[in-house]
Motif scaffolding. Sequence first.
Motif, short mmCIF file in Angstrom:
data_model
loop_
_atom_site.label_atom_id
_atom_site.label_comp_id
_atom_site.label_asym_id
_atom_site.label_seq_id
_atom_site.Cartn_x
_atom_site.Cartn_y
_atom_site.Cartn_z
N VAL A 107 0.65 -1.10 0.15
CA VAL A 107 -0.18 0.08 -0.06
C VAL A 107 0.96 1.19 -0.09
O VAL A 107 0.70 2.22 -0.85
CB VAL A 107 -0.92 -0.12 1.11
N TYR A 108 1.81 1.15 0.89
CA TYR A 108 2.76 2.52 0.99
C TYR A 108 3.31 2.78 -0.31
O TYR A 108 3.43 3.93 -0.81
CB TYR A 108 3.85 2.23 1.91
N PHE A 109 3.99 1.84 -0.80
CA PHE A 109 4.77 1.98 -2.18
C PHE A 109 3.99 2.37 -3.44
O PHE A 109 4.25 2.81 -4.42
CB PHE A 109 5.93 0.84 -2.30
N GLY A 110 2.78 1.52 -3.58
CA GLY A 110 1.78 1.60 -4.47
C GLY A 110 1.40 2.98 -4.42
O GLY A 110 1.15 3.80 -5.49
N SER A 111 0.87 3.68 -3.12
CA SER A 111 0.40 4.76 -3.27
C SER A 111 1.62 5.91 -3.65
O SER A 111 1.36 7.11 -4.42
CB SER A 111 -0.11 5.32 -1.77
N ARG A 112 2.73 5.75 -3.37
CA ARG A 112 3.83 6.58 -3.87
C ARG A 112 3.96 6.51 -5.30
O ARG A 112 4.32 7.62 -5.97
CB ARG A 112 5.12 6.32 -2.96
N TYR A 113 3.94 5.22 -5.91
CA TYR A 113 4.19 5.15 -7.30
C TYR A 113 2.99 5.89 -8.10
O TYR A 113 3.23 6.49 -9.32
CB TYR A 113 4.18 3.62 -7.85
N HIS A 114 1.92 5.99 -7.60
CA HIS A 114 0.79 6.45 -8.14
C HIS A 114 0.39 8.06 -8.10
O HIS A 114 -0.41 8.58 -8.58
CB HIS A 114 -0.61 5.67 -8.09
N MET A 115 1.27 8.64 -7.06
CA MET A 115 1.05 10.04 -6.84
C MET A 115 1.55 10.56 -8.21
O MET A 115 2.76 10.32 -8.44
CB MET A 115 1.54 10.50 -5.56
N PRO A 116 1.15 11.71 -8.53
CA PRO A 116 1.66 12.55 -9.63
C PRO A 116 2.91 13.02 -9.29
O PRO A 116 3.26 13.40 -8.10
CB PRO A 116 0.48 13.59 -9.76
N ALA A 117 3.80 13.20 -10.21
CA ALA A 117 5.18 13.49 -10.14
C ALA A 117 4.95 15.21 -9.88
O ALA A 117 4.09 15.67 -10.35
CB ALA A 117 6.15 13.28 -11.18
N GLU A 118 6.20 15.89 -9.35
CA GLU A 118 6.12 17.40 -9.31
C GLU A 118 5.85 17.78 -10.53
O GLU A 118 6.70 17.20 -11.60
CB GLU A 118 7.42 17.86 -8.72
N PRO A 119 5.08 18.79 -10.80
CA PRO A 119 5.31 19.51 -12.22
C PRO A 119 6.44 19.93 -12.86
O PRO A 119 7.69 20.31 -12.05
CB PRO A 119 4.28 20.61 -12.14
N GLU A 120 6.88 19.77 -14.28
CA GLU A 120 7.88 20.22 -14.60
C GLU A 120 8.14 21.86 -14.84
O GLU A 120 9.41 22.20 -14.80
CB GLU A 120 8.15 19.66 -16.22
N SER A 121 7.22 22.40 -14.94
CA SER A 121 7.12 24.10 -15.09
C SER A 121 6.86 24.53 -13.64
O SER A 121 5.80 24.22 -12.96
CB SER A 121 5.98 24.36 -16.03
N ALA A 122 7.79 25.64 -13.35
CA ALA A 122 7.52 26.36 -12.23
C ALA A 122 6.20 27.21 -12.10
O ALA A 122 5.66 27.08 -11.02
CB ALA A 122 8.86 27.32 -11.95
N ALA A 123 5.73 27.53 -13.27
CA ALA A 123 4.53 28.19 -13.41
C ALA A 123 3.54 27.20 -13.05
O ALA A 123 2.57 27.72 -12.24
CB ALA A 123 4.27 28.84 -14.80
N VAL A 124 3.57 26.18 -13.63
CA VAL A 124 2.41 24.95 -13.27
C VAL A 124 2.44 24.60 -11.76
O VAL A 124 1.53 24.58 -10.96
CB VAL A 124 2.76 23.71 -14.21
N ALA A 125 3.86 24.57 -11.24
CA ALA A 125 3.67 24.34 -9.83
C ALA A 125 3.29 25.34 -8.95
O ALA A 125 2.49 25.13 -7.75
CB ALA A 125 5.32 24.02 -9.30
#
Length: 173
Positions: A20-38
């Motif tokens: 459950v722990y590793f699965g939830s980390r895997y499925h969390m969206p990554a940090e946005p590539e753009s500073a404006a989007v972040a």
Amino acid sequence: MKRNRLLVGVITLVFAGAGVYFGSRYHMPAEPESAAVASFLAQEMADSDGKLHKLSQWQGKTLIVNFWATWCAPCVEEMPELTALQTELAPKGIQILGVGIDSPSNIREFAAKYKITYPLYMAGMTGTDLSKQFGNQTGGLPFTVIIGPKGDVKKTYLGRLKMDQLRADIQAL
């Protein structure tokens, strides 16, 4: 015998918890590539009913973010087309968001009068700052941004949208 069952039960729980722990980390969206989007996704804005929403709920989705105001004629003209487009794009997992650079009362009245089918958020002058982070240096409206699921800016548009061009750009994604 009971001891073996207990040991198997404990091991099962440990592995299930790790899964459950590793699965939830895997499925969390990554940090946005753009500073404006972040910066955009870090915002919390009220909708037209005054309810606060974290924009991070949209992280990992393809977004069409439309900065607009009720006093902007081209903005108002394109909103019915954006409503129709949202209906068309929803099954594809693409979401349109309206970011109002206007007073809360004007946005509430507008939302009640015109049945917009995508979320309208009230940003006030913060919306102008956000649009500038996306490259809208003049602060002109309407201003629209396509954001990819990885948090990268795919395309920006200043002025009234040409829906055929927008559809072609979305199709190219």
